[in-house]
Design a protein around this motif. Structure first.
Motif, short mmCIF file in Angstrom:
data_model
loop_
_atom_site.label_atom_id
_atom_site.label_comp_id
_atom_site.label_asym_id
_atom_site.label_seq_id
_atom_site.Cartn_x
_atom_site.Cartn_y
_atom_site.Cartn_z
N GLY A 1 43.50 30.85 37.61
CA GLY A 1 44.53 31.49 36.79
C GLY A 1 44.22 32.94 36.50
O GLY A 1 45.10 33.81 36.49
N SER A 2 42.93 33.23 36.26
CA SER A 2 42.50 34.61 36.01
C SER A 2 42.65 35.47 37.26
O SER A 2 43.06 36.64 37.18
CB SER A 2 41.04 34.63 35.55
N GLY B 1 36.85 40.94 35.30
CA GLY B 1 35.73 40.98 34.37
C GLY B 1 36.16 40.77 32.94
O GLY B 1 35.47 40.12 32.15
N LEU B 2 37.36 41.28 32.59
CA LEU B 2 37.88 41.11 31.24
C LEU B 2 38.27 39.67 30.97
O LEU B 2 38.01 39.13 29.89
CB LEU B 2 39.11 42.02 31.06
N PRO C 1 41.56 48.08 39.24
CA PRO C 1 42.13 47.27 38.15
C PRO C 1 41.87 45.78 38.32
O PRO C 1 41.61 45.08 37.34
CB PRO C 1 43.64 47.57 38.23
N TYR C 2 41.92 45.30 39.58
CA TYR C 2 41.64 43.87 39.81
C TYR C 2 40.22 43.51 39.37
O TYR C 2 40.01 42.52 38.67
CB TYR C 2 41.82 43.52 41.29
N SER D 1 29.78 36.64 33.64
CA SER D 1 29.71 37.18 34.99
C SER D 1 29.05 36.23 35.98
O SER D 1 29.24 36.36 37.19
CB SER D 1 28.93 38.51 34.98
N GLY D 2 28.32 35.25 35.47
CA GLY D 2 27.64 34.31 36.36
C GLY D 2 28.57 33.23 36.89
O GLY D 2 28.26 32.59 37.90
N ALA D 3 29.67 32.99 36.22
CA ALA D 3 30.58 31.92 36.63
C ALA D 3 31.67 32.46 37.56
O ALA D 3 32.03 33.63 37.51
CB ALA D 3 31.23 31.30 35.39
#
Length: 344
Positions: free
Chosen positions: A256-257, A243-244, A237-238, A249-251
């Protein structure tokens, strides 16, 4: 040819990263301090006596033991669970890379769902060997001031041999609050609550002396049932939530995320692991002189027969609340430490 060999050797070396372990240690130390008070409440609810609900448990601990009661047994987890989290996160990350290296020929290849599942399950299995003694000592220290009630004494005489009830009371070093007939089992007969251990070292020594090395692994079977699926529902889930929350995906993920994804993953994992955690806590809190359970299956059946199905969800609220800040802190500390080390 020599250059190709050097590159291949460098690729193999790069599969193992020591900084994962260091970052896991930093994240682990932060999460232990944040989560220990609620961990104490969870343990008392699952293995203790006389608590109506979470709020009543918190009030009871505070009234009888003040704020210090919430931090009972903190020194040992702080010294040991930090190492445990270091090994867990280091093992998981390096296993991911080894699986990617084996399947795709490159340790940096993004892990698929099957790869994450395999790495998570192996991590859960490995964690029991290190975590079972740590959890056992922590729970014994957290539970040592809990009263020993008649049901425990009655079962102890059945499971540890023909030990008279008065002998079991004497072994506990406490005085019975009810002086009626010893043959009447029930919640009305309890002993006082005198601390059995001066600290973690004395606790370990006492367990080894009374129960041998296998005593430190009491509840390990239930811990396997908790941690193998538990870590699968922790890391997957993490990864998915990160990813959500970060479509690019490159950054690097925003702190906070990371915090939010880690917290939600922790709550999901702990809530789903609660039934196995209840069984583990009861087995580990089950001291030799008041032994109630003969094993995992006996603990499950006896708990169900005496307290119903709801007993396996005792502490779910605490686990959901506690799991969020602990895991959020753990993942944030880990990711930020890793970013710092790799930026040097």
């Amino acid at each position: 040819m020599t250059k190709q060999r050097e590159l291949a050797a460098a690729s193999k070396v790069n599969c193992f990263h020591l900084d994962d372990f260091v970052a896991g240690w930093i994240g682990g130390a932060s999460s232990v301090i944040i989560g220990h008070p609620l961990d104490t409440v969870k343990t008392r609810l699952q293995a203790g006596q006389g608590y109506k609900n979470t709020f009543h448990c918190v009030l009871t601990i505070y009234r009888k033991e003040t704020v210090a009661g919430f931090f009972k047994g903190l020194s040992f987890p702080l010294a040991s669970i930090t190492v445990y989290n270091s090994v867990v996160f280091g093992f998981f990350s390096n296993t991911q890379r080894l699986i990617s290296k084996f399947r795709y020929g490159d340790g940096r290849h993004p892990s698929g769902m099957l790869d994450l599942t395999m790495a998570s399950m192996l991590t859960g299995l490995m964690s029991v060997g290190l975590g079972a003694p740590v959890d056992l000592v922590k729970i014994r220290l957290q539970m040592q001031t809990q009263p020993l009630c008649a049901e425990s004494l009655h079962l102890a005489s059945n499971t540890t041999g023909n030990i008279p009830m008065r002998s079991v009371v004497a072994m506990s070093g406490a005085q019975p609050l009810y002086r009626g007939p010893a043959s009447v089992p029930g919640p009305s007969l309890c002993t006082g609550a005198q601390p059995l251990y001066r600290g973690p070292i004395q606790c370990i020594g006492s367990i080894l002396q009374a129960e041998g090395l296998q005593g430190l692994y009491r509840g390990a079977g239930a811990m396997v049932l908790r941690d193998v699926p538990g870590y699968t529902l922790y890391f997957i889930p993490y990864t998915l939530l990160c990813g959500l929350f970060n479509p690019d995906s490159g950054a690097s993920p925003h702190p906070g995320s990371i915090w939010l994804a880690g917290g939600l993953a922790g709550s999901i994992s702990w809530v789903t692991a609660t039934p196995a955690d209840v069984v583990k806590s009861r087995l580990q809190a089950d001291a030799l002189q008041q032994r109630k359970y003969r094993g995992v299956l006996h603990c499950i059946l006896h708990s169900y027969r005496t307290e119903g199905l709801q007993v396996f969800f005792r502490g779910t609220t605490v686990n959901a609340i506690r799991g969020f800040p602990m895991s959020a802190t753990m993942f944030l500390g880990y990711e930020l430490s890793l970013k710092f080390f790799r930026g040097l």
